[in-house]
Design an enzyme around this catalytic site. Sequence first.
Site, PDB file in Angstrom:
ATOM      1  N   TYR A 279      36.849  22.717  59.435  1.00  0.00           N
ATOM      2  CA  TYR A 279      37.141  21.296  59.657  1.00  0.00           C
ATOM      3  C   TYR A 279      35.996  20.441  59.135  1.00  0.00           C
ATOM      4  O   TYR A 279      34.833  20.665  59.482  1.00  0.00           O
ATOM      5  CB  TYR A 279      37.369  21.035  61.144  1.00  0.00           C
ATOM      6  CG  TYR A 279      38.084  19.729  61.421  1.00  0.00           C
ATOM      7  CD1 TYR A 279      39.474  19.694  61.459  1.00  0.00           C
ATOM      8  CD2 TYR A 279      37.384  18.547  61.642  1.00  0.00           C
ATOM      9  CE1 TYR A 279      40.143  18.505  61.724  1.00  0.00           C
ATOM     10  CE2 TYR A 279      38.048  17.364  61.900  1.00  0.00           C
ATOM     11  CZ  TYR A 279      39.427  17.346  61.946  1.00  0.00           C
ATOM     12  OH  TYR A 279      40.087  16.173  62.201  1.00  0.00           O
TER      13      TYR A 279
ATOM     14  N   TYR B 276      43.260  12.971  54.952  1.00  0.00           N
ATOM     15  CA  TYR B 276      42.991  13.174  56.372  1.00  0.00           C
ATOM     16  C   TYR B 276      44.306  13.185  57.139  1.00  0.00           C
ATOM     17  O   TYR B 276      44.903  12.148  57.369  1.00  0.00           O
ATOM     18  CB  TYR B 276      42.069  12.078  56.912  1.00  0.00           C
ATOM     19  CG  TYR B 276      41.629  12.367  58.337  1.00  0.00           C
ATOM     20  CD1 TYR B 276      40.727  13.392  58.584  1.00  0.00           C
ATOM     21  CD2 TYR B 276      42.148  11.664  59.417  1.00  0.00           C
ATOM     22  CE1 TYR B 276      40.338  13.688  59.878  1.00  0.00           C
ATOM     23  CE2 TYR B 276      41.757  11.958  60.716  1.00  0.00           C
ATOM     24  CZ  TYR B 276      40.849  12.975  60.934  1.00  0.00           C
ATOM     25  OH  TYR B 276      40.469  13.284  62.219  1.00  0.00           O
TER      26      TYR B 276
END
Lengths: 138, 389
Positions: free
Chosen positions: B293, B343
């Site tokens: 991440y 995103y």
Amino acid sequence: MTITGRIKPPMGHDNGWWWQRAAEGVLAIQRCAKCGTLRHPPRPMCSECRTLEWDHVAASGRGTVASYTVLYHPRFPGYEYPLIIVLVDLDEGVRITAELKDCAPEDVRFGMTVTAFIHEDPDGFRLPMFRPAATGGQ
Amino acid sequence: MPISMKNQAAVAGIGATAITRNSGVSELALACEAISKCLDDAGVAPGDVDGLVTYTLETNDEVEVARAVGLGELTMFAKINYGGGAAVGLVQQAAMAITSGAATNVVIWRAMNGRSGQRMGQGVSGNIISSDLIHWSWYMAYGMVTPASWVSMIANKYMNLYGVTAEHLAEVAIAQRNFALNNPNALNYGKPLTLEEYMNSKRITESLRIHDCCLETDCGVALLVTSTERARDLRHKPAVIRGVTQASTRGQEQMTSFYRDELDCLPEMEFAARRVYAMSGLGPDDIDAACLYDAFTPEVIMQLESFGFCKRGEAKDFVAAGNLRLGGRLPNNTHGGLLSESYAHGLNNVAEGVRLIRGTSCNQPDKVEHVLVSSGVGVPTGAVIFGKD
């Protein structure tokens, strides 16, 4: 409605009292009424003994910087930038997040000693902040 | 007797919308398009979908999606909390449903107008006095309201302690940007990033420049999770779920785990690592590529230590040696990631994990048997390991 000062903390049962004490000039630390464990940020139950009753003590205001950051962007109305935020390990053994005043960003150090004071905004809102401890002081 | 989820479920379909800064359509339209493409990719009819999982931040309710896409009778629907911390949690919910029999074909998705609508980088505000809002109240009054401000507090400590420099962070950003240059779907496709540009870019916080921060985009991503057995009869080679877990540890807060002794590591990610390795029977040496991440570059560096690819404090050297690039030890976010593709709260990273197993990444490494994907950093999180059937 235009925002004139800093964002005011929403206040409920579990945090409103702490801001009230700050407005009265006290940096408060919540204390379990049964086992005496200090805790911050405040919460309704003691995670050590699961007691719901609590009181609080007034912090000495002395502590050291455990970590910090300096905020440059985005800039919100009601704050002064660059804005220094510190994590302070208070002498009482709890850690608190607050603004560091009277210090240039390049002068902040991990482990530096700081002292708390109550800052008052132009609109009268009061909240605890820190400044570097006086040279040779605590 | 406990049931193991190991190898029971697999990702059989992936779908995504175009990635833009202004989609011009509703978030429901993005969800429908991503899910529809995902079903076509898998070769599953809408009427055969009986489970749905998404994020609590998702604005599209399950029944609105089901009505619009023409899904069938639903037997399981759930939403997972904590923004990007939910990403792998969606996979876990789907795998649990399939392993237990609660559902047979589960769609997991995230659709958001994350640039033209509500921008996650803008931080928090609100009026309803919940425990969550009181949590944020300790930071709002001090002007600490953006993800970059919260992450920076931990990153700055870690960087200072272990001598991590801007050049190390830049390597993470540039390695992923180079991957995006080969990914026509990426928002940063066609936009190379040099070290000079990185160093001269806008300062956001102490230690973070604009290129250390992820994108804000409009997009939708969906995946179909089904049993490994059923996946074998569908259109693509399954990405088998070897191990999957959520993870939260003592003293955990949402983005502000500032009050535990450790400020130079990610205890919840270390916990996720222990769990996912134990369940899969694998270790760091078995992982060929990763999608760690990457909302902020220091998080990638810290996770290399959480998952055991490096010892504490040594990840900066691992990164500097080019190990996150193609041909390196651990090609990471080969689609460009949250920094350079889009995103979607990490679900696009999960989708890339599936492509790496299929062998269809825009930057496919030579040999990929196992891929590690993690959820958000600094929040309750999770991890999954995908493997070939």
